[in-house]
Design an enzyme around this catalytic site. Structure first.
Site, PDB file in Angstrom:
ATOM      1  CD  GLN A   5       2.051  -5.136   9.866  1.00 41.60           C
ATOM      2  OE1 GLN A   5       2.904  -4.249   9.929  1.00 41.60           O
ATOM      3  NE2 GLN A   5       1.261  -5.443  10.878  1.00 41.60           N
ATOM      4  CB  CYS A  19      -0.945  -0.001   1.201  1.00 45.23           C
ATOM      5  SG  CYS A  19      -0.109  -0.123   2.790  1.00 45.23           S
ATOM      6  CG  ASN A  20       2.519   2.886   2.966  1.00 43.68           C
ATOM      7  OD1 ASN A  20       1.676   3.729   2.680  1.00 43.68           O
ATOM      8  ND2 ASN A  20       2.565   2.304   4.153  1.00 43.68           N
ATOM      9  NE  ARG A  21       8.408   0.346   0.850  1.00 43.30           N
ATOM     10  CZ  ARG A  21       9.166   1.437   0.885  1.00 43.30           C
ATOM     11  NH1 ARG A  21       9.903   1.768  -0.146  1.00 43.30           N
ATOM     12  NH2 ARG A  21       9.201   2.180   1.967  1.00 43.30           N
ATOM     13  CB  SER A  71       7.583   1.173   7.201  1.00 43.99           C
ATOM     14  OG  SER A  71       8.060  -0.014   6.597  1.00 43.99           O
ATOM     15  N   GLY A  93     -16.790   0.766  18.052  1.00 42.06           N
ATOM     16  CA  GLY A  93     -16.090   1.501  17.010  1.00 42.06           C
ATOM     17  C   GLY A  93     -14.877   0.743  16.498  1.00 42.06           C
TER      18      GLY A  93
END
Length: 451
Positions: free
Chosen positions: A114, A48-50, A107, A189
């Site tokens: 992860q 999701c980030n790279r 990260s 929640g």
């Protein structure tokens, strides 16, 4: 031969661009198939980030251009737009970058675990599709081992860096035996659910859920294997609880100071941890003044999160030192590939002479020797050959590590009259080395073998 990487991450590209470049597990082989037509081997890492495409190629600049075209065409992103947000690295910098990625240095949350599993998954997909070769396979295996070493030898992953993890840390501090503690969730929640799951993963077994909307609470209770109670039993549930996590959408306080005074009287001075992660707050701040009550709100938890991230960042220098050592070890292994062909030919040549002379001697001695004695003689010749070859082979690898391997390899071929091979050595050299480096991803032996 060069190792190159082209990629974007959360520091260089917006989430909108990363979404367009991101690949699912099914899409990864499609991109690598195109990349493999332009390179010798490749692995695509997409999270999701790279999104990073690693490859082995003959020329660095041509490799950069080829990988950028692959990402542009396969993900339908304009080449010029991609270039603006991409970073490109080669050889030592590319190796160090992947090692840093596996350690969690780059990260969004430093040291998060992860990414290590994502590196493993990327390699497995590339290997399963036939696009990863011996060099990229060894590179990613080494990265996984470096990540494990960083997490075991430094504090890069030790401090809580999320609200839910801080809640678990607080609970464990007050109740070391979480299995014996009763956890009460007031509201259902997302943050409350995450904290409850983390508590469950850390040993909490007795979970109770109270919520105004009974259907939602019942569904969450089933998911978490928890007990559901009606909102009318809130006071009784507070008396029985050890840890309370409140996360409702109520417009005003639902756990008042008056209610908690009554509850604490019934608890007989038993300690109670209250974690209020609602906004507006669910718990009256005055409650924190009551004896044996420990109240934390979002600001308190966020302060702990920032402290955890700061402590992790302080470990970055120690992680970088580990990466520097492992990069050198990998480069020594990489340099040794240039002499693997000579080492293999020399071993085969000496072994052929050994078997030839052994056979000649056995024809003379066989009638007078038992099977056990024959085996002992064969073992003796093999051990003698290995001992004679051991030091020259080590010296040849050492010479390769400092860029002089070709000089000694040519001398060895001349001295031992080895057959000359003028064809490209890449496939033969790397595949030969790969046969000596077949450790599983989880092993430490891969890195040791490269030293």
């Amino acid at each position: 031969m060069h190792i190159v990487v082209v990629g974007v991450d959360h520091n260089t590209a917006s989430i909108a661009l990363r979404e367009r470049l991101a690949c699912s597990s099914r899409q990864l082989p499609l991109v690598m198939r195109v990349a493999r037509q332009l390179t010798q081997e490749c692995v695509l890492l997409s999270t999701c980030n790279r999104i990073e495409l690693y490859a082995v190629c003959t020329e660095v600049e041509q490799g950069y251009a080829a990988l950028l075209r692959v990402l542009s065409e396969t993900r339908q992103v304009a080449y010029d737009e991609l270039v603006k947000h991409c970073y490109t690295l080669a050889d030592e910098q590319a190796i160090a970058h992947l090692f840093g990625v596996a350690c969690g240095l780059y990260s969004l949350v430093p040291g998060e675990p992860q990414i290590q599993g994502q590196v493993v998954n990327a390699l497995e997909i590339a290997q399963g599709s036939g696009y990863a070769g011996p060099v990229t396979s060894a590179l990613f295996r080494a990265a996984v081992n470096v990540g494990k070493r960083a997490r075991s030898e430094t504090g890069i992953s030790r401090n809580a860096t999320s609200i839910s993890h801080v809640a678990v840390q607080l609970a464990r501090h007050l109740f070391p035996q979480l299995a014996d503690a009763q956890v009460l969730l007031v509201g259902s929640g997302q943050m409350s659910e995450l904290a409850a799951r983390n508590l469950r993963d850390n040993g909490a077994q007795r979970l109770v859920i109270i919520n105004r909307t009974q259907a939602h609470a019942a569904d969450l209770a089933q998911t978490l294997d928890a007990h559901h109670r009606p909102f009318s039993e809130l006071a009784d549930a507070l008396v029985e609880a050890d840890v309370v996590i409140s996360s409702t959408t109520a417009p005003r306080v639902i756990i008042t100071s008056e209610l908690m005074q009554q509850v604490m009287q019934r608890r007989c001075a038993r300690s109670l941890l209250l974690i209020d992660i609602a906004l507006p707050r669910d718990i009256d701040p005055f409650v924190s003044t009551l004896p044996a009550v420990y109240l934390y709100n979002l600001d308190d938890l966020q302060a702990e999160v920032e402290k955890g991230i700061h402590l992790r960042l302080q470990e970055a220098e120690r992680v970088q030192a580990i990466i520097a050592i492992e990069v050198q070890a990998f480069q020594r292994w990489l340099a040794s590939l240039g002499v693997v062909d000579t080492i293999s030919d020399l071993r085969q040549h000496i072994d052929a002479l050994r078997r030839q002379e052994l056979a000649r001697t056995m024809r003379q001695l066989s009638p007078s020797l038992s099977e056990r004695e024959l085996a002992a003689v064969q073992e003796l010749t093999t051990r003698l050959m290995n001992k004679v070859l051991h030091t020259p082979m080590l010296r040849l690898k050492d010479a390769a590590a400092v860029g002089q391997g070709h000089i000694y390899a040519e001398a060895m071929r001349y001295l031992f009259a080895l057959e000359e091979d003028h064809e490209a050595n890449y496939d033969r050299d790397t595949s030969e080395q790969a046969r000596h480096d077949t450790n599983e991803l989880g092993g430490r032996a891969a890195t040791s073998a490269m030293a």
